[in-house]
Write a protein that holds these residues in place. Structure first.
Motif, mmCIF file in Angstrom:
data_model
loop_
_atom_site.group_PDB
_atom_site.id
_atom_site.type_symbol
_atom_site.label_atom_id
_atom_site.label_comp_id
_atom_site.label_asym_id
_atom_site.label_seq_id
_atom_site.Cartn_x
_atom_site.Cartn_y
_atom_site.Cartn_z
ATOM 1 N N LEU A 81 82.017 50.958 25.535
ATOM 2 C CA LEU A 81 82.670 50.747 24.306
ATOM 3 C C LEU A 81 82.543 51.855 23.544
ATOM 4 C CD1 LEU A 81 81.443 47.104 22.981
ATOM 5 C CD2 LEU A 81 83.352 47.637 24.747
ATOM 6 N N ALA A 83 83.840 53.896 20.404
ATOM 7 C CA ALA A 83 84.254 53.738 18.782
ATOM 8 C C ALA A 83 84.643 54.870 18.195
ATOM 9 C CB ALA A 83 83.105 52.977 18.223
ATOM 10 N N LYS A 118 78.997 51.903 21.647
ATOM 11 C CA LYS A 118 78.275 50.688 21.213
ATOM 12 C C LYS A 118 78.014 50.010 22.522
ATOM 13 C CE LYS A 118 80.056 48.006 18.431
ATOM 14 N NZ LYS A 118 80.745 47.187 17.303
ATOM 15 N N SER A 122 77.209 43.811 23.195
ATOM 16 C CA SER A 122 77.577 43.279 21.912
ATOM 17 C C SER A 122 78.972 42.548 21.943
ATOM 18 C CB SER A 122 77.795 44.352 20.890
ATOM 19 O OG SER A 122 78.510 45.346 21.155
ATOM 20 N N LEU A 123 79.567 42.619 22.994
ATOM 21 C CA LEU A 123 80.897 41.785 23.150
ATOM 22 C C LEU A 123 80.861 40.397 22.972
ATOM 23 C CD1 LEU A 123 83.080 43.938 25.820
ATOM 24 C CD2 LEU A 123 83.779 43.580 23.622
ATOM 25 N N VAL A 150 92.121 47.672 18.956
ATOM 26 C CA VAL A 150 91.177 48.200 20.058
ATOM 27 C C VAL A 150 92.293 48.436 21.038
ATOM 28 C CG1 VAL A 150 89.867 46.652 22.201
ATOM 29 C CG2 VAL A 150 89.118 46.700 19.606
ATOM 30 N N GLY A 175 89.793 43.847 17.215
ATOM 31 C CA GLY A 175 88.601 43.925 17.395
ATOM 32 C C GLY A 175 87.812 43.859 16.177
ATOM 33 N N ASP A 177 84.258 45.355 14.459
ATOM 34 C CA ASP A 177 83.202 46.402 14.741
ATOM 35 C C ASP A 177 82.203 46.012 13.439
ATOM 36 O OD1 ASP A 177 81.346 48.610 15.198
ATOM 37 O OD2 ASP A 177 82.795 50.241 14.298
ATOM 38 N N LYS A 190 75.264 49.272 15.316
ATOM 39 C CA LYS A 190 76.715 48.617 15.786
ATOM 40 C C LYS A 190 76.601 47.647 16.989
ATOM 41 C CE LYS A 190 79.568 51.710 13.005
ATOM 42 N NZ LYS A 190 80.761 50.893 12.596
ATOM 43 N N SER A 191 75.380 47.740 17.628
ATOM 44 C CA SER A 191 75.158 47.180 18.784
ATOM 45 C C SER A 191 74.490 45.656 19.043
ATOM 46 C CB SER A 191 74.500 48.269 19.774
ATOM 47 O OG SER A 191 75.168 49.324 20.170
ATOM 48 N N SER A 196 80.638 42.984 18.307
ATOM 49 C CA SER A 196 81.883 43.172 18.919
ATOM 50 C C SER A 196 82.860 42.337 19.172
ATOM 51 C CB SER A 196 81.714 44.192 19.942
ATOM 52 O OG SER A 196 80.978 45.707 19.543
ATOM 53 N N PHE A 257 87.491 51.171 20.173
ATOM 54 C CA PHE A 257 87.692 50.727 19.049
ATOM 55 C C PHE A 257 88.412 52.017 18.033
ATOM 56 C CE2 PHE A 257 84.872 47.526 20.273
ATOM 57 C CZ PHE A 257 85.101 46.359 19.326
#
Length: 288
Positions: A81, A83, A118, A122-123, A150, A175, A177, A190-191, A196, A257
């Protein structure tokens, strides 16, 4: 076309009336294991070869209403991912106040455009919740929403020219974030798991149109916070793809992102985030 991943990693096409399962139309084996996800990456990288057969399957199949399936994240285990940071001028301006409040200082280097990573773990999808980490909440740190366009990579590559970058885009999605405002590296903050959300589906680039003309909007528990058009991006989608590919090889199915619009703000347990992007759909995410 619009594609969802639903139930047990089935591939669906979104049509009037719901979702048509088109998994059987794939010309290669479908492995339902989301970790391996080879079929998904092949679809992203070779969509032009299978577009017609998937469209035919969508037209011939019987749709199932959306509320009768569980929508997963419409991407499966991307290799990364990516960003974009500091990509709307008004967001850069508001971050001075945010950092003064949450850090007691302004980190000037964070005000310049760049890309970072990221964690793919986290998705989550449009049927999932954002779960705030207990230690973060107990420490009193703010957690913010950032509603973003995204990009899902198609053929991919290295050192992709900006002039042909959109040829390497499979499609677009909405998306979020989610970000802890505290000291430390962006990638860690952010993870966290569930940070996410992506959805509700991928709209392929041939249907989505110009990525410089999407309207993004987010409300938090009914209060409008973010409203912007992607024409305000400092670094355009083709330029982001090109720049990212100069740093790392972009692989089919990778996710980008494109940057937070202005209007970011704190979220707490019980909040409901409604986010939409014109031509791409909308999704509602609960905060727990």
């Amino acid at each position: 076309m619009k594609f969802v991943i639903f139930d047990e990693s089935r591939l669906g096409a979104v049509v009037d009336g719901g979702v048509v399962d088109v998994t059987h139309a794939l010309p290669w084996a479908h492995d339902p294991d989301p970790v391996t996800a080879g079929w998904w990456r092949r679809l992203c990288g070779n969509f032009a070869e299978v577009r017609d057969r998937l469209r035919a399957a969508a037209q011939d199949g019987a749709p199932v209403p959306l509320d009768r399936v569980r929508l997963r994240a419409p991407v499966l285990n991307p290799s990364k991912l990516v960003a974009a940071a500091s990509n709307y001028a008004e967001h850069v301006a508001e971050m001075h106040d945010v950092q003064e409040r949450t850090l007691g200082r302004v980190e000037q280097w964070m005000m310049d455009f760049d890309v970072f990573l990221k964690s793919p773990s986290s998705l989550v999808g449009p049927s999932d919740d954002i779960v705030l980490p207990r230690d973060v909440v107990e420490a009193g740190h703010e957690v913010h929403h950032e509603s973003e366009l995204v990009v899902v990579i198609g053929p991919g590559g290295r050192d992709i020219p900006e002039s042909t970058a959109l040829e390497h885009v499979f499609g677009y999605a909405i998306g979020l974030d989610i970000t802890v405002r505290s000291d430390g590296d962006r990638s860690r903050r952010k993870s966290y798991d569930t940070f996410s959300p992506v959805g509700p589906w991928i709209t392929t680039s041939d249907e989505a149109g110009d990525p410089a003309d999407f309207d993004i909007e987010l409300t938090c528990s009914g209060r409008l916070r973010q409203k912007v058009n992607t024409s305000a991006l400092i670094t355009s989608v083709p330029a982001i793809v090109s720049y990212a590919s100069s740093v790392m090889t972009l692989l089919p199915g990778d996710v980008i992102f494109t940057g937070a619009p202005p209007g970011v703000g704190p979220i707490v347990s019980g909040d409901v985030l409604d986010t939409s992007i014109s031509r791409l759909g909308e999704m509602r995410i609960q905060v727990k």
